[in-house]
Enzyme design. Sequence first.
Site, short mmCIF file in Angstrom:
data_model
loop_
_atom_site.label_atom_id
_atom_site.label_comp_id
_atom_site.label_asym_id
_atom_site.label_seq_id
_atom_site.Cartn_x
_atom_site.Cartn_y
_atom_site.Cartn_z
N TRP A 1 -9.88 -58.29 6.51
CA TRP A 1 -10.98 -58.56 7.46
C TRP A 1 -11.41 -57.29 8.16
O TRP A 1 -12.60 -57.08 8.38
CB TRP A 1 -10.61 -59.68 8.43
CG TRP A 1 -10.52 -60.99 7.71
CD1 TRP A 1 -9.40 -61.75 7.56
CD2 TRP A 1 -11.57 -61.68 7.00
NE1 TRP A 1 -9.69 -62.87 6.80
CE2 TRP A 1 -11.02 -62.85 6.45
CE3 TRP A 1 -12.92 -61.41 6.78
CZ2 TRP A 1 -11.77 -63.75 5.69
CZ3 TRP A 1 -13.67 -62.31 6.02
CH2 TRP A 1 -13.10 -63.46 5.50
N ASP B 1 -11.79 -59.02 16.67
CA ASP B 1 -12.07 -60.18 15.82
C ASP B 1 -10.87 -61.11 15.92
O ASP B 1 -9.85 -60.92 15.25
CB ASP B 1 -12.27 -59.71 14.37
CG ASP B 1 -12.41 -60.90 13.41
OD1 ASP B 1 -12.38 -62.06 13.86
OD2 ASP B 1 -12.52 -60.64 12.20
N LYS C 1 -10.89 -71.79 12.29
CA LYS C 1 -9.46 -71.56 12.14
C LYS C 1 -8.70 -72.31 13.23
O LYS C 1 -7.87 -73.14 12.95
CB LYS C 1 -9.14 -70.06 12.23
CG LYS C 1 -10.02 -69.16 11.37
CD LYS C 1 -9.73 -69.24 9.89
CE LYS C 1 -10.73 -68.56 8.97
NZ LYS C 1 -11.06 -67.18 9.19
C1 LIG Z 1 -12.02 -66.22 8.49
C2 LIG Z 1 -12.13 -64.87 9.12
C3 LIG Z 1 -13.34 -64.16 9.11
C4 LIG Z 1 -14.59 -64.68 8.44
O1 LIG Z 1 -15.08 -65.76 9.11
P1 LIG Z 1 -16.45 -66.48 8.69
O2 LIG Z 1 -16.62 -67.43 9.82
O3 LIG Z 1 -16.21 -67.12 7.36
O4 LIG Z 1 -17.51 -65.45 8.63
C5 LIG Z 1 -13.37 -62.93 9.74
N1 LIG Z 1 -12.29 -62.43 10.34
C6 LIG Z 1 -11.11 -63.08 10.37
C7 LIG Z 1 -9.94 -62.46 11.06
C8 LIG Z 1 -11.00 -64.32 9.76
O5 LIG Z 1 -9.84 -64.97 9.79
#
Ligand SMILES: *Cc1c(COP(=O)(O)O)cnc(C)c1O
Length: 361
Positions: free
Chosen positions: A102, A172, A196
């Site tokens: 990521w 993030d 998540k």
């Molecule tokens: C799942 C995830 C993403 C991507 O998320 P989307 O909502 O599919 O764009 C980005 N960063 C992390 C740490 C993630 O777990």
Amino acid sequence: MTKVFNFSAGPAVLPRAVLEQAREELVDWHGSGMSVMEMSHRGKEFMGIAEQAERDLRALLGIPATYKVLFLQGGASMQFSMVPMNLLRGKASADYINTGEWSKKAIKEAARFGRVNVAASSEASKFTTVPPRGEWRLDPDAAYVHYTPNETIGGVEFPDIPDVGRVALVADMSSTLLSRPIDVSRFGLIYAGAQKNIGPAGLTIVIVREDLVGQALPGTPAMLDYRIHADNDSMYNTPPVYAWYIAGLVFGWLKSIGGLPAIAEINRRKAQKLYDHIDSSSGFYRNPVDRHCRSWMNVPFTLIDPALDDAFLKGAKAAGLLQLKGHRSVGGMRASIYNAMSEEGIDALISYMQEFVREKG
Ligand SMILES: *Cc1c(COP(=O)(O)O)cnc(C)c1O
């Protein structure tokens, strides 16, 4: 109904109590005669839902009044672009810490808008650790420092918030927000896709310090400008009303069980139990991540022989343990054990892992 435990990395399991409440309220929300999906986002019913959700999120995280809370769309992936577009603010470069898949995506996207300085990386260790803060080569003139507190694919989590001095820290938190208390005031901006640990896909939470809003790059589309969303209470266009409502129910559920200190204690215990089991399996199961930075939320593990993977997954499914297959980039297994995964689910997984060793070990 069959009892299953869902270990998906995302979209992921939601609290049963939330799903049941949503079912109760599905067709007729609080006597309004309407489903939340059918309401005007500007009507008093939905405005009430939206405001309550923000109040509860602010209370759970202790978000200072000097921060905006935005309910957006586009996923965390859209934030990979919105962050540089809004936060570069005329500066030449931003610092990024590379701890996995990521981080890499965030870096790639930011490089479209400015110079990216990868100030530290754990790629040499195949992302099985986090780079020690003492080795980061930060630029004091950077627009911001971006990192990924929990790498969902690698299962690597920073044990604490890094000190980056006066430069704005951007995180993030897609797979860790709400898993434990955090000091929001240490951050310039936090973002997270909801699917998540927060609610359904389609909603993205952004928590941003007010002074960072309002200096987007010239030519930034309205929909990608934090100021536009902040000035319109995240209702510049039609927001994802149902996802926002469900997230609100999740916040209410978290409050009802004692807030983030309570869920953190449960999460710590769940992760500890699973890692202890992996580590005591005499090498049958293996997690490659340094112990001090193992994720509380995503637990990747391999079997002693990858030829056993299919049998493991098949037996797991038969035992009601779903979506344990590891990410395609790493193979093996991954158990995502977000807030809504019960301790009972961890116990069921461990029993199955023991049984599988008895059969095949
Ligand atoms: C799942 C995830 C993403 C991507 O998320 P989307 O909502 O599919 O764009 C980005 N960063 C992390 C740490 C993630 O777990």
